[in-house]
Design a protein around this motif. Structure first.
Motif: not given
Length: 570
Positions: A399-401, A406-407, A438-439, A444-445
């Motif tokens: 998720p930190d890529d 940015r998405a 879902a994303a 983790g959000l």
């Protein structure tokens, strides 16, 4: 030992999977059986009446009979026969019938236009492009004048493509066709006439460039409705014989036995990608029949650039190895390929990921055809953005890529005040909200305030019977009181992904509803949830519904196993 509920889910999944595998073609694809469409039929009969009246007379008459049989009791038309009435199909069908036989079709045309007026007339169409399209078809039928319409500036095409690509995007072909129709029926004067004359060849060249990237000659996007518009435009332009003949032959070759036409001819790839991912999530990842399906999907990757969209090789489109590459179909295919891992996916998977990453907007979102476009129907889309995030996560990204981050930041910043999200290519608010939730959950959000609002919005929208519909959209043709399998499956899977437990009564009711909706043959009925023209014309896809149902039930079964669901009577 499995509980009663587990057993019902297992039986349902097995039944659906075996039916789908029994219908699979030898090379791995699935035939996409779906109903024919009002817009495809109305457009085709109008185009053939104008461009090929003698040779195609029997096809025109057969199409008119089908249109009359597809009317709703109140006199309007939906996207397909029996679907709720919508304005655009009603206007276009009425115009086509009047064009064919003004006297013989006087009464059905009168009823249809009165119905349109009762819903606010053409002014109720919020898309200026569709207002112009509807007025143009009425003018072709002699029901309205085109004089006074805003002139279509085809001279834009005299500029370098980078200056107009983001404004026209996938509407390039209808833009040119409509300019030709307008010039024929409302000739420009003064400077406008000079500019149109200068741009005429540029317009013909643009249509030729679009056609060069197609699977079939004369097939613009595999879309009979769009081919019809282009066919009429070419006829009005007095184009060279070959392009017009190709469009006419394409329409003639696609008529169905009952006299109707589909909107989109080739949707096997997009539907097949949904089915392939659904079967994988339902436990069939290593089944050799599904391995064959993924091999077929990899073989449909485009190996040529598509200059109209400035798209490099490496993406996918709904028609297969050629056609219009787009971000949604590419993300769906990559989702189906990613479950088997990089070892099986190989270079097609890596190349597809690079292609999708290269199409991300500067803001972090994804649209559909052209990055950073200003065209509203191809602008940033929460659904496509969320799907692209999930693909990246499926392929091992964090998720930190940077691209994923940015998405996610874009999704966090672009939620509607009521907690929902829209989708460009699926109706209403349920698909976009579910995909975004879902994303966020997978990243983790789920506990972020945005994730909590999306979850609450979905739960509020659940209907009393446990299903989901489009939500309160206010769009003619949407019935928020009736659920569909597609929308219920999207919502169920999203709620599980954000941590709602499998034994929550709301989750159980949703799963029960999907199980009860399964047909005796093991498959599920398709709803009118896929947008052809945003908010104004929908279509039905018989493969997508089964892929979504299997994906949701697979997630539900996994959640039941994870929480040790206690045995109880179903």
């Amino acid at each position: 030992m499995c509980s009663t509920v587990d057993s019902r889910v297992e039986t349902s999944i097995t039944h659906a999977a075996e039916t789908l595998f029994a219908r699979q073609r030898p090379e791995g694809s699935w035939p996409n059986r779906r109903p024919t469409a009002v817009l495809g039929t109305a457009g085709a009969v109008a185009a053939l009446r104008i461009a090929d009246p003698e040779r195609s007379r029997d096809l025109v008459e057969g199409g008119a009979r089908w249109l009359l049989s597809a009317r709703n009791p109140e006199g309007g038309w939906g996207g397909v026969a029996g679907a709720p009435t919508q304005l655009v199909p009603t206007v276009i069908a009425a115009a086509a019938l009047h064009l064919l036989d003004p006297e013989g079709h006087r009464e059905p045309v009168r009823r249809a236009l009165r119905l349109v007026d009762s819903h606010g007339g053409l002014q109720a169409l919020t898309d200026p492009g569709m207002v112009h399209m509807a007025r143009t078809f009425l003018a072709l039928a002699g029901l309205e004048e085109l004089k006074g319409s805003r002139r279509i500036p085809m001279e834009l095409l005299l500029l370098p493509p980078r200056l107009w690509r983001g404004r026209l995007s996938f509407r390039l072909a209808p833009f040119v066709a409509m300019a030709f129709i307008q010039a024929r029926h409302s000739p420009p004067t003064g400077l406008g006439r000079l500019l149109h004359r200068m741009a005429r060849q540029a317009g013909l060249d643009a249509l030729a460039q679009v056609e060069r990237g197609e699977n079939d000659r004369g097939g613009y996007g595999g879309d009979n409705w769009l081919v019809s518009v282009v066919c009429i435009g070419l006829s009005c332009a007095g184009s060279p014989p070959a392009p017009l003949a190709d469009a006419v032959d394409y329409l003639r070759s696609n008529v169905q036995a009952d006299g109707s036409w589909h909107i989109m001819q080739g949707l096997d790839l997009i539907g097949g990608s949904y089915v392939a991912r659904g079967l994988a999530d339902a436990g069939y990842t290593d089944d050799e029949r599904l391995v064959r399906a993924r091999q077929w999907l990899r073989g449909c990757q485009q190996d040529q650039a598509f200059p109209v969209f400035d798209a490099p090789p490496g993406g996918w489109g709904w028609e297969g190895p050629r056609g219009w590459p787009n971000f949604l179909d590419t993300a769906n295919v990559l989702s189906a390929l990613a479950v088997a891992g990089e070892e099986e996916g190989g270079e097609p998977l890596r190349r597809g990921l690079r292609w999708l990453e290269s199409r991300q907007d500067r803001t972090g979102s994804w649209g559909t055809f052209v990055p950073d476009t200003t065209l509203p129907n191809d602008g940033p889309c929460p659904y496509v953005t969320a799907q692209s995030v999930e693909v990246a996560l499926d392929c091992g990204a964090s998720p930190d890529d940077p691209g994923v981050r940015r998405a996610l930041d874009w999704l966090l910043a672009h939620q509607r005040p009521d907690g929902t999200y829209e989708a460009l290519w699926y109706r209403g608010l349920t698909p976009g909200t579910a995909m975004a939730l879902a994303a966020l959950g997978r990243a983790g959000l789920a506990g972020h305030p945005v994730g909590q609002r999306a979850r609450a919005a979905l739960l509020r929208a659940q209907l009393a019977d446990g299903s989901w519909g489009p939500g309160e959209t206010g769009t003619l043709g949407d019935d928020p009181t009736h659920g569909t399998v597609e929308e219920t499956a999207w919502a169920l899977r999203a709620l599980l992904a954000c941590g709602v437990p499998a034994d929550d009564p709301r989750i159980r009711r949703a799963a029960d509803w999907i199980l009860a909706a399964q047909q005796p043959d093991g498959l599920w009925p398709a709803g009118q949830v896929c947008m052809h023209i945003r908010n104004f014309a929908y279509y039905v896809d018989g493969l997508i519904v089964n892929g979504l149902a299997l994906k949701a039930l697979g997630s539900y079964r996994a959640a039941l196993a994870a929480c040790g669901y206690a045995e109880r009577e179903a």
